[in-house]
Design a protein around this motif. Sequence first.
Motif, PDB file in Angstrom:
ATOM      1  N   VAL A 111       0.851  -1.217   0.000  1.00 24.39           N
ATOM      2  CA  VAL A 111       0.000   0.000   0.000  1.00 24.39           C
ATOM      3  C   VAL A 111       0.875   1.252   0.000  1.00 24.39           C
ATOM      4  O   VAL A 111       0.626   2.203  -0.747  1.00 24.39           O
ATOM      5  N   ALA A 112       1.921   1.231   0.813  1.00 23.42           N
ATOM      6  CA  ALA A 112       2.818   2.394   0.882  1.00 23.42           C
ATOM      7  C   ALA A 112       3.540   2.590  -0.449  1.00 23.42           C
ATOM      8  O   ALA A 112       3.732   3.731  -0.914  1.00 23.42           O
TER       9      ALA A 112
ATOM     10  N   GLN B 146       2.455   1.776  -3.423  1.00 26.52           N
ATOM     11  CA  GLN B 146       1.533   2.342  -4.400  1.00 26.52           C
ATOM     12  C   GLN B 146       1.268   3.812  -4.117  1.00 26.52           C
ATOM     13  O   GLN B 146       1.120   4.626  -5.043  1.00 26.52           O
ATOM     14  N   TRP B 147       1.253   4.162  -2.836  1.00 24.37           N
ATOM     15  CA  TRP B 147       1.024   5.575  -2.476  1.00 24.37           C
ATOM     16  C   TRP B 147       2.162   6.445  -3.011  1.00 24.37           C
ATOM     17  O   TRP B 147       1.925   7.541  -3.496  1.00 24.37           O
ATOM     18  N   ILE B 148       3.385   5.950  -2.952  1.00 26.41           N
ATOM     19  CA  ILE B 148       4.544   6.707  -3.476  1.00 26.41           C
ATOM     20  C   ILE B 148       4.370   6.939  -4.971  1.00 26.41           C
ATOM     21  O   ILE B 148       4.602   8.049  -5.472  1.00 26.41           O
ATOM     22  N   ARG B 149       3.949   5.861  -5.701  1.00 28.55           N
ATOM     23  CA  ARG B 149       3.764   6.022  -7.153  1.00 28.55           C
ATOM     24  C   ARG B 149       2.689   7.052  -7.454  1.00 28.55           C
ATOM     25  O   ARG B 149       2.824   7.886  -8.362  1.00 28.55           O
ATOM     26  N   ASP B 150       1.581   7.009  -6.694  1.00 27.86           N
ATOM     27  CA  ASP B 150       0.459   7.920  -6.952  1.00 27.86           C
ATOM     28  C   ASP B 150       0.837   9.375  -6.681  1.00 27.86           C
ATOM     29  O   ASP B 150       0.486  10.278  -7.452  1.00 27.86           O
ATOM     30  N   VAL B 151       1.572   9.600  -5.574  1.00 30.71           N
ATOM     31  CA  VAL B 151       1.954  10.978  -5.218  1.00 30.71           C
ATOM     32  C   VAL B 151       2.883  11.559  -6.275  1.00 30.71           C
ATOM     33  O   VAL B 151       2.719  12.703  -6.732  1.00 30.71           O
ATOM     34  N   VAL B 152       3.864  10.775  -6.700  1.00 33.99           N
ATOM     35  CA  VAL B 152       4.811  11.261  -7.699  1.00 33.99           C
ATOM     36  C   VAL B 152       4.112  11.485  -9.035  1.00 33.99           C
ATOM     37  O   VAL B 152       4.352  12.499  -9.718  1.00 33.99           O
ATOM     38  N   ALA B 153       3.229  10.570  -9.416  1.00 32.46           N
ATOM     39  CA  ALA B 153       2.506  10.724 -10.677  1.00 32.46           C
ATOM     40  C   ALA B 153       1.634  11.973 -10.658  1.00 32.46           C
ATOM     41  O   ALA B 153       1.549  12.708 -11.651  1.00 32.46           O
ATOM     42  N   SER B 154       0.994  12.227  -9.526  1.00 34.34           N
ATOM     43  CA  SER B 154       0.145  13.421  -9.414  1.00 34.34           C
ATOM     44  C   SER B 154       0.991  14.694  -9.510  1.00 34.34           C
ATOM     45  O   SER B 154       0.604  15.673 -10.162  1.00 34.34           O
ATOM     46  N   GLY B 155       2.160  14.670  -8.857  1.00 34.19           N
ATOM     47  CA  GLY B 155       3.025  15.837  -8.897  1.00 34.19           C
ATOM     48  C   GLY B 155       3.522  16.121 -10.294  1.00 34.19           C
ATOM     49  O   GLY B 155       3.566  17.284 -10.733  1.00 34.19           O
ATOM     50  N   LEU B 156       3.902  15.060 -11.035  1.00 35.63           N
ATOM     51  CA  LEU B 156       4.414  15.257 -12.386  1.00 35.63           C
ATOM     52  C   LEU B 156       3.321  15.696 -13.341  1.00 35.63           C
ATOM     53  O   LEU B 156       3.580  16.445 -14.290  1.00 35.63           O
TER      54      LEU B 156
END
Length: 668
Positions: free
Chosen positions: A140-141, A143-153
Amino acid sequence: MAAALCTGIAVTVAVVPFAAALTVLAAVPLALLVHRHRFRVVGAAMVACAVVAFLVTGSAGLSVIVVAAYIGALIGWVRRLGGGTPAALVSALAASLVFGACAVAAMAALARLRELLFASIAAYADGMALAVGSVPGGAVAGQWIRDVVASGLANWPVWALSTAAVAVTGSTMIGWWALAQVLDRIAGLPDGHKLDGDPDDRPSGPVPVVLRDARFRYPGADRDALHPVNTTIAAGEHLAVTGTNGSGKTTLLLLLCGRAPTSGAVTRPGAVGLGRRGGTAVVMQHPESQVLGTRVADDVVWGLPDDRIVDVEGLLGKVGLAGMGDRGTGSLSGGELQRLAIAAALAREPGLLIADEITSMVDPQGRVALTGMLTGLARDHEMALANITHYDDEARSADRTLALAGIHHEARDEAGTSMVSTAPAPSASSAAAAPWSSLPGSVGTPLLQLDGVGHEYSSGTPWASTALRGIDLEVGRGDGLLIHGGNGSGKSTLAWIMTGLLAPTSGRCLFAGRPVAEQVGSVALSFQTARLQLTRGRVDLDIAAAAGFDHRDHARVSRALESVGLDPALGSCPADRLSGGQMRRVVLAGLLAGEPQAIVLDEPLAGVDAAGRAGLLTLLTDLRRETGLTVVVISHDFAGLEELCPRTVHLSDGGWEPVTAPSIGSGS
């Protein structure tokens, strides 16, 4: 120095992994420059930092300098304007928005570079997510890292702006805190040699200058540094200013240069014109602080307008540096630096020349020549000359003497102070060149032994210069040896080799049978420039550090100060509040408190008044005779050295001068 420190930090950040946080520290030296100096000084320092960092590490070091300069300029300017932490925070937020906007604009313009950067960030984030996901319960953690970075980019303009805001604001406030700590530490240290700027926009008119009951007390001091002075210095007059160490001679210099007295008045017909044509020129006790050019000829005209025509070779000839225009300033001896500072001052064609013990590092022949030349200029060109001196012959050559008597006494127009007498140079003794074991009274092997010692600076380069050649010398326990010679003869180089601070390029130098370079500290050294040897902020701390004991041992500090003729109360005094002669005695107090077997004294009497000289020579002579201390003295001053140094050698052009006659102490 600040630029060098900043560059060193930038290079460290560029080459050491995970050292990026040090970027904030690189901003502090530049911030200090912005806070204390004009922007042209700061600009020169920043350019120097950027060039050196780029040459050493490429774009990585250059980027560190750019960020450090940005943060340093911001916090230094806020502090200079008197702003506090709230003002710094508001300025940091505003600056971060500007920085962020520039970053967004750059990323928008450089689309391909942006895509490459984003791909690298995404790959890094994916790697972190995989590492976290491999831990039980970490999917879960990850996937959260991937989502945060994708949202930022995906929303990169907002991400870039917010990241810049946090990073720049945080770095700025850390730099602000660091600068505050530095300024708080140095706030109590008066810069005794700092010359105040001249806000007077009138034409230069430094003389006649009239002092009426002029006094001065440094901030935080409990007594006046300069007691009432009543005098007038007229155009074309040569005034000798005399007095004991600490009597206020250098403080009087500051008043003549424009600093306002704390009471009384100093009046002149025009502006002080410090450094301007026809204004006031100053040659300080420490010439290395006035040398800015890397080449002798460049330093003479440093800071002058481009259209100003100066006879550089003529000036160098007048001060005894003929033909040295192309020499590097880093290769000059202390006396040669002093001559160069005089030439640079004369290039301004001053109306008032202030000379603060300018002959203290000059050989006797040069002293006579310089004093005569300055006296002639004063009379022929209507230039007022205020010469601060301890030497009797210099005071006699002046039109008038102003004696500063020190605490509780008023300055008076008469030569009432005990002065330093001049003595002819002693001849080299045959005993000096003989092996130690062959001398009468010698026991055992020599303590210091030099065999074929030579030294070449910048060896193997086109700028190579020979300082010493073929030096053979033996110095025994309890021996007293005087080494003298003209400026540039290699005396200071020999001192550094004898104490192990410099390894000879040929031959060997042994202490107790082992290379002295392998046992640095066994032979103590008193530097030619005493201020460079004071590394602590307070006198007692300096003495304790030099001798290796706890500074809270007040009795030992007091004994050390009394042994060199200083008031024990000076133990709590800031080092920068001392006169030049007091600094020299404090250095010697620290060295002697460490009870060394041998000591090398490089110009130990320069800037020391007559009473202080007599006390120091008596102390050293008694130590040599009673404790077996080996003393090597390198000096231009010879009066009173007969008992301390029974043996004499003479250096000329890096080698021993042939023996011509018995020395002053050849009978021992």
